[in-house]
Every structure is written in structure tokens, then in C-alpha cells.
Design a protein around this motif. Structure first.
Motif, PDB file in Angstrom:
ATOM      1  N   UNK A  11      37.621   0.933  14.175  1.00 29.24           N
ATOM      2  CA  UNK A  11      38.348   0.245  13.113  1.00 29.24           C
ATOM      3  C   UNK A  11      39.715  -0.136  13.656  1.00 29.24           C
ATOM      4  N   UNK A  12      40.390  -1.025  12.954  1.00 33.51           N
ATOM      5  CA  UNK A  12      41.706  -1.453  13.402  1.00 33.51           C
ATOM      6  C   UNK A  12      42.519  -1.950  12.214  1.00 33.51           C
ATOM      7  N   UNK A  13      43.793  -2.074  12.428  1.00 32.98           N
ATOM      8  CA  UNK A  13      44.659  -2.792  11.497  1.00 32.98           C
ATOM      9  C   UNK A  13      45.802  -3.406  12.302  1.00 32.98           C
ATOM     10  N   UNK A  14      46.416  -4.430  11.722  1.00 30.93           N
ATOM     11  CA  UNK A  14      47.498  -5.146  12.394  1.00 30.93           C
ATOM     12  C   UNK A  14      48.727  -5.102  11.493  1.00 30.93           C
ATOM     13  N   UNK A  15      49.839  -4.643  12.056  1.00 30.03           N
ATOM     14  CA  UNK A  15      51.105  -4.618  11.336  1.00 30.03           C
ATOM     15  C   UNK A  15      52.090  -5.547  12.039  1.00 30.03           C
ATOM     16  N   UNK A  16      52.759  -6.373  11.276  1.00 32.02           N
ATOM     17  CA  UNK A  16      53.775  -7.282  11.789  1.00 32.02           C
ATOM     18  C   UNK A  16      55.096  -6.525  11.771  1.00 32.02           C
ATOM     19  N   UNK A  17      55.558  -6.085  12.932  1.00 34.81           N
ATOM     20  CA  UNK A  17      56.772  -5.277  12.975  1.00 34.81           C
ATOM     21  C   UNK A  17      58.037  -6.105  12.775  1.00 34.81           C
ATOM     22  N   UNK A  18      57.931  -7.425  12.906  1.00 34.03           N
ATOM     23  CA  UNK A  18      59.094  -8.283  12.667  1.00 34.03           C
ATOM     24  C   UNK A  18      59.387  -8.416  11.175  1.00 34.03           C
ATOM     25  N   UNK A  19      58.341  -8.392  10.358  1.00 27.22           N
ATOM     26  CA  UNK A  19      58.524  -8.530   8.909  1.00 27.22           C
ATOM     27  C   UNK A  19      58.363  -7.208   8.175  1.00 27.22           C
ATOM     28  N   UNK A  20      57.804  -6.207   8.871  1.00 23.06           N
ATOM     29  CA  UNK A  20      57.564  -4.927   8.227  1.00 23.06           C
ATOM     30  C   UNK A  20      56.406  -4.966   7.239  1.00 23.06           C
ATOM     31  N   UNK A  21      55.469  -5.896   7.465  1.00 24.92           N
ATOM     32  CA  UNK A  21      54.343  -6.073   6.538  1.00 24.92           C
ATOM     33  C   UNK A  21      53.015  -6.134   7.297  1.00 24.92           C
ATOM     34  N   UNK A  22      51.922  -5.882   6.585  1.00 23.26           N
ATOM     35  CA  UNK A  22      50.600  -6.047   7.207  1.00 23.26           C
ATOM     36  C   UNK A  22      50.371  -7.500   7.602  1.00 23.26           C
ATOM     37  N   UNK A  23      49.592  -7.705   8.639  1.00 21.29           N
ATOM     38  CA  UNK A  23      49.264  -9.054   9.107  1.00 21.29           C
ATOM     39  C   UNK A  23      47.856  -9.401   8.635  1.00 21.29           C
ATOM     40  N   UNK A  24      47.762 -10.100   7.537  1.00 19.04           N
ATOM     41  CA  UNK A  24      46.475 -10.526   7.005  1.00 19.04           C
ATOM     42  C   UNK A  24      46.024 -11.828   7.633  1.00 19.04           C
ATOM     43  N   UNK A  25      44.723 -12.023   7.689  1.00 16.48           N
ATOM     44  CA  UNK A  25      44.167 -13.276   8.181  1.00 16.48           C
ATOM     45  C   UNK A  25      44.049 -13.376   9.687  1.00 16.48           C
ATOM     46  N   UNK A  26      44.099 -12.257  10.400  1.00 16.40           N
ATOM     47  CA  UNK A  26      43.962 -12.268  11.867  1.00 16.40           C
ATOM     48  C   UNK A  26      42.488 -12.048  12.215  1.00 16.40           C
ATOM     49  N   UNK A  27      41.907 -12.991  12.944  1.00 10.35           N
ATOM     50  CA  UNK A  27      40.516 -12.848  13.386  1.00 10.35           C
ATOM     51  C   UNK A  27      40.443 -11.826  14.513  1.00 10.35           C
ATOM     52  N   UNK A  28      39.440 -10.945  14.435  1.00 16.49           N
ATOM     53  CA  UNK A  28      39.265  -9.882  15.423  1.00 16.49           C
ATOM     54  C   UNK A  28      37.814  -9.895  15.890  1.00 16.49           C
ATOM     55  N   UNK A  29      37.627  -9.866  17.203  1.00 14.98           N
ATOM     56  CA  UNK A  29      36.275  -9.778  17.762  1.00 14.98           C
ATOM     57  C   UNK A  29      36.129  -8.440  18.477  1.00 14.98           C
ATOM     58  N   UNK A  30      35.033  -7.762  18.212  1.00 13.20           N
ATOM     59  CA  UNK A  30      34.693  -6.518  18.898  1.00 13.20           C
ATOM     60  C   UNK A  30      33.607  -6.813  19.919  1.00 13.20           C
ATOM     61  N   UNK A  31      33.845  -6.427  21.163  1.00 20.14           N
ATOM     62  CA  UNK A  31      32.858  -6.597  22.235  1.00 20.14           C
ATOM     63  C   UNK A  31      32.591  -5.252  22.879  1.00 20.14           C
ATOM     64  N   UNK A  32      31.446  -5.158  23.541  1.00 20.64           N
ATOM     65  CA  UNK A  32      31.084  -3.950  24.274  1.00 20.64           C
ATOM     66  C   UNK A  32      30.745  -4.322  25.710  1.00 20.64           C
TER      67      UNK A  32
END
Length: 123
Positions: A11-32
Motif C-alpha cells: 500500500x502507499x500514500x502520497x503527502x505534499x510536504x510543500x502544502x502540508x496536504x495529501x496529494x490526490x489524483x496521483x497515478x501509481x503503478x505497481x510492478x514486480x
């Protein structure tokens, strides 16, 4: 009794440290990484409004390495527009490869800013 190894999960999450808010709408691909050394897509998702991406598939039992590719350029371009910054995003994507162990959960957060990022193994 089965000798099959339990699947690892990611699992993952993305936080925008410049704004101090979660980063919604970021596409993420998982590969093996398979035995032949090549990367193969295993799943994809987009971060929700809370910056989370928890619906990635379990990994095949034989996998020992996984990779997350975060397509951050569209998010950073939107974010920079709101901040009245100019220019293209410095990072078009962030790629994180990591080792996985069967049966373990691997939470890999991305802390993102326009000119830097960090990742770590979370819980």
C-alpha cells in the motif's frame, strides 16, 4: 497443510510536504520483478482525496522485488499553478524499487515537494 507461501501486500500514500496536504489524483503503478529480471505490471491505482492508494493487488508468492512508479508531473503541475509557480515539474515521475517478503505488508509512503522527495517503509 499447504506449503504455499502467503502473498505479500503493498500500500502507499502520497503527502505534499510543500502544502502540508495529501496529494490526490496521483497515478501509481505497481510492478514486480520476475525471475528473468524484467519488470511486469501487477496493478495500478490513483490516490484518493486523502492521498491513499490502498487497493493494489497482492503480489505473486514468488516475488522478491516490487516497484512503485508515481506519475507526479500532472499533480505537481496543478499544484504549482495554484502556488503561482512557473515551469514544468522537476520530477515527472518517482520510481521506488524495494524488496518484499512473503506474507508481509509493505507500506511505502511518498513525501513529495516540487524539488525533492523521500520514501520510507511505513507500517
Amino acid at each position: 497443510m499447504s506449503s504455499e507461501k502467503p502473498a505479500a501486500s503493498v500500500s502507499t500514500h502520497v503527502l505534499d510536504t510543500a502544502t502540508g496536504r495529501p496529494a490526490g489524483g496521483v497515478a501509481v503503478e505497481l510492478s514486480v520483478r520476475r525471475a528473468d529480471g524484467a519488470w511486469h505490471a501487477a496493478g495500478a491505482a490513483v490516490t484518493d482525496a486523502d492521498g491513499r492508494c490502498g487497493n493494489l493487488p497482492a503480489l505473486p508468492a514468488e516475488v522478491t522485488h516490487a516497484r512503485l512508479v508515481f506519475a507526479v508531473e500532472p499533480y505537481l503541475s496543478r499544484s504549482q499553478s495554484r502556488e503561482r509557480r512557473t515551469g514544468a515539474a522537476f520530477f515527472p515521475e518517482v520510481t521506488v524499487a524495494f524488496a518484499v517478503a512473503p506474507g508481509e505488508h509493505h507500506h511505502v509512503p511518498l513525501l513529495l515537494s516540487p524539488f525533492g522527495y523521500s520514501v520510507y517503509r511505513g507500517s
